[in-house]
Design an enzyme around this catalytic site. Structure first.
Site, PDB file in Angstrom:
ATOM      1  CG  ASP A  29      -1.779  -1.195   1.223  1.00 47.09           C
ATOM      2  OD1 ASP A  29      -2.158  -1.989   0.441  1.00 47.09           O
ATOM      3  OD2 ASP A  29      -2.156  -1.413   2.494  1.00 47.09           O
ATOM      4  CD  GLU A  85      -8.753  -2.773   0.356  1.00 39.56           C
ATOM      5  OE1 GLU A  85      -9.285  -2.736   1.401  1.00 39.56           O
ATOM      6  OE2 GLU A  85      -7.607  -3.043   0.073  1.00 39.56           O
TER       7      GLU A  85
END
Length: 539
Positions: A73, A306
Site C-alpha cells: 500500500d 477499497e
C-alpha cells in the site's frame, strides 16, 4: 471484521502476515539509510539484478538490502532531492514487527531505494483514549489493550509541510472488547478504525509530529452493532476510516478521500492550514462524514473495493479515482474512474456514473503471467505521482508472488513494490506499463524495431485468475497476426503503435522474465471495453 486483510488470508498466511498486532512495547526503529548507495552520481545504466523472490533476504537484519521488498500500500512524495515511499506494516515473516509503524524508504531515481525505518515508533495515545471515550458514551467497558493494525498511509506536501494521513484499526469485538477470533466472537462487529495525521518539515529526518484524529469509522445504526454470524456481511459501519487519499483542486480546495468495503468511498474537505476537516467531524452528525463518492454495489454494506487514490491531471482536466478491487492475496486488481469535479459524479469508461453503484472500467492492473516467470497476483492499492525531471506519471503498488512459487508454501506473502510508468490514451485514460520501471535510456524507437515476436496479455477480469500471454507477430511488411490482426503502423514522434483501430503506447523497458534480464520493448493500451492490453517483445 474491519477489512479484507483478515477476510481473505488463510490461517497459515495470516500467521506470516500478521499486520493487526499491538507491539508498541517493542523497540522503535531508527533511520538506516545506506548513504553510500543513495549518493551515487554515476548515471551509467545497469539492469537490476535483485531477485523477485526475496525470501532469502526478508529478515530484519537484511533490511538495508531490501530495496522494494516488503512494500505494501505505498504512497510516494518528492522533497526536491528524494522520492519517499511509505506503506502498511505488512512484511514477509512479520519482519517489521516490533520496529515501529509506517515504514519508509527513499530513492533519487525510482529504481534504487534505501530503507529508512519507521515513521511512527508507537501508536499515539489518543487512539486508545478516543476509542474508550466513545465506548464509555454508549455504556461499553474500556478496552485496555487494543489490537491495533497500522495501514495504508498517504503522504502529501502542503506548502512547506509534509503530511502523512494514516490508518489505525482496532481489531477487537465491540461487545466483549476481546481481540477478534472465531473463539471470541460474541455476535458483534469489530471496533471502529481511525485516520490520524502527522507532519514533518524534513522527511529525511524521519521525525514526525502527530496531530491527532482526522476522522473515524461511522455508523448510522446507533447502538445496534449486532452481527448474526461470521457469515453476516451487512456491516455495522457505513464508512470505514481507512485508506486515505488526498488531492488539491486547481481552485485550492483540499480534499481527503477515505473508505473501503462497507458502503464505499467518501470525501471530506480539509482545512489547508491545519490538515484537519474544514467542518468539525462528528460521529453523530451524518452531514459531517463527507460527500459520498463511490459504491461498487448499490445497497451493500460489504463490497470488494477499497484503497482510493485520487489525482488531478492538468493536461486532461479530470480527477482520477483509482480503486483496488477484491481480496489482496490473489484477485486484487486496479480500476480507475474519473470526474470533472472533485466530488463527482465519477464516470467509467462507458461514461456512466458509478457514484451509486457499478463496476469500474478501465482495468489498469490485474493478476498476470508472462512466459518464463511465476507472474504476479495481489496487484493493486496504488499510489500515483509525477517524476520531477520529466513530468511523467508513475504508478506504484505491491504485487505478490503466487502461492507455492519455488516450492515455498508461503510465497503469496512475498510482496514486492512495483513502480511503473504511466502513459495516457488519446481519450485521456491512464495505462500502466507491463514491466517495472528501471530508468532505461529513452533512445529513439523506430518502426523497424517493432517488427518481430511479442507476447500479448489482455487484462480481462477473471476472479482469482492470472491472465496469460498469447503470441503476437508484427511482420516487417506491416501485418499483425496472432493475438491481434490487421495492418500495423508506428508513430515515431509519439511512440504509438496502431494495430487495426487499437492504439498502443510503446516504451523501452526491461524484460524481467528473461534470464538473464535484458532490454526490450513493451506497450500498453485499452481495448474498446476499457480493458488493458499489455505487450512485450520477445525477439
Amino acid at each position: 471484521m474491519r477489512h479484507k486483510y483478515f477476510l481473505f488470508l488463510s490461517v497459515t498466511l495470516a500467521a506470516l502476515l500478521l499486520i493487526g498486532c499491538n507491539n508498541d512495547d517493542l523497540e522503535p526503529t531508527g533511520i538506516t539509510v545506506k548513504e553510500d548507495e543513495d549518493e551515487v552520481t554515476d548515471t551509467t545504466y545497469t539492469i537490476p539484478t535483485y531477485a523477485d523472490d526475496y525470501a532469502a533476504m526478508a529478515s530484519w537484519n537484511d533490511r538495508s538490502d531490501w530495496n522494494l521488498a516488503n512494500v505494501h500500500d505505498p504512497s510516494v512524495v518528492f522533497d526536491g532531492d528524494y522520492y519517499y515511499m511509505y506503506g502498511t506494516n505488512a512484511s514477509y515473516g512479520n519482519a517489521h514487527d516490533g520496529h515501529g509503524h509506517f515504514h519508509g524508504r527513499r530513492s533519487r531515481d525510482l529504481v534504487n531505494w534505501s530503507y529508512m525505518g519507521a515513521s511512527m515508533s508507537v501508536t499515539p495515545t489518543w487512539v486508545k483514549d478516543t476509542l474508550n471515550s466513545m465506548r464509555d458514551a454508549v455504556g461499553l467497558a474500556p478496552i485496555n489493550n487494543p489490537a491495533f493494525g497500522h495501514w495504508a498511509p498517504v503522504v502529501r506536501k502542503v506548502g512547506n509541510v509534509y503530511r502523512m494521513y494514516y490508518s489505525i484499526i482496532i481489531d477487537n469485538l465491540i461487545g466483549n472488547g476481546l481481540p477478534w477470533s472465531e473463539e471470541n466472537f460474541d455476535n458483534t462487529w469489530t471496533e471502529r478504525a481511525f485516520i490520524g495525521m502527522m507532519e514533518t518539515t524534513d522527511p529525511s529526518s524521519n521525525n514526525w509530529e502527530d496531530k491527532g484524529m482526522v476522522v473515524c469509522s461511522v455508523s448510522d445504526r446507533g447502538t445496534d452493532w449486532s452481527r448474526s454470524s461470521t457469515n453476516d456481511w451487512s456491516g455495522y459501519f457505513k464508512y470505514n476510516a481507512i485508506d486515505p487519499s488526498y488531492v488539491v483542486t486547481p481552485e485550492g480546495e483540499h480534499w481527503m478521500f477515505y473508505g473501503s468495503w462497507h458502503s464505499g468511498i467518501a470525501a471530506v474537505q480539509i482545512d489547508s492550514d491545519t490538515g484537519l476537516p474544514l467542518h468539525e467531524f462528528d460521529i453523530n452528525d451524518e452531514s459531517t462524514w463527507g460527500t459520498h463518492i463511490y459504491t461498487r454495489t448499490n445497497g451493500s454494506r460489504w463490497q470488494g473495493s477499497e484503497g482510493p487514490e485520487v489525482m488531478y491531471s492538468e493536461e486532461t482536466g479530470y480527477y482520477y479515482l483509482f480503486l483496488a478491487y477484491d481480496g489482496l492475496d490473489v484477485p486484487y486488481n486496479t480500476r480507475v474512474t474519473r470526474s470533472e469535479n472533485v466530488t463527482g459524479p465519477y464516470k467509467g469508461y462507458d461514461g456512466a456514473s458509478v457514484t451509486n453503484g457499478g463496476d469500474v472500467y478501465p482495468i489498469v492492473t490485474h493478476p498476470y503471467k508472462f512466459n518464463n516467470h511465476s507472474g504476479w497476483v495481489g496487484f493493486a492499492h496504488n499510489a500515483m505521482f509525477q517524476y520531477e525531471e520529466t513530468g511523467d506519471w508513475f504508478y506504484a503498488s505491491q504485487a505478490r508472488l503466487p502461492a507455492n512459487t519455488g516450492g515455498n508454501a508461503y510465497s503469496n506473502a512475498i510482496m514486492m513494490g512495483h513502480v511503473r510508468k504511466v502513459r495516457w490514451t488519446e481519450g485521456g485514460w491512464p495505462v500502466v506499463m507491463p514491466e517495472r520501471y528501471t530508468g532505461v535510456p529513452e533512445t529513439e524507437i523506430s518502426e523497424a524495431d517493432l517488427a518481430g515476436n511479442w507476447e500479448l496479455i489482455t487484462l480481462r477480469y477473471e476472479y482469482r485468475t492470472q491472465q496469460t500471454s498469447v503470441a503476437l507477430t508484427l511482420s516487417a511488411n506491416g501485418e499483425a497476426t496472432g493475438a491481434l490482426t490487421g495492418a500495423w503502423s508506428f508513430d515515431e514522434a509519439d511512440n504509438v503503435l496502431t494495430i487495426g483501430n487499437t492504439k498502443l503506447y510503446v516504451e523501452r523497458e526491461v524484460d524481467w522474465e528473461a534470464s538473464p534480464r535484458e532490454l526490450t520493448l513493451v506497450f500498453a493500451g485499452l481495448n474498446s471495453s476499457g480493458v488493458s492490453l499489455w505487450g512485450k517483445k520477445t525477439q
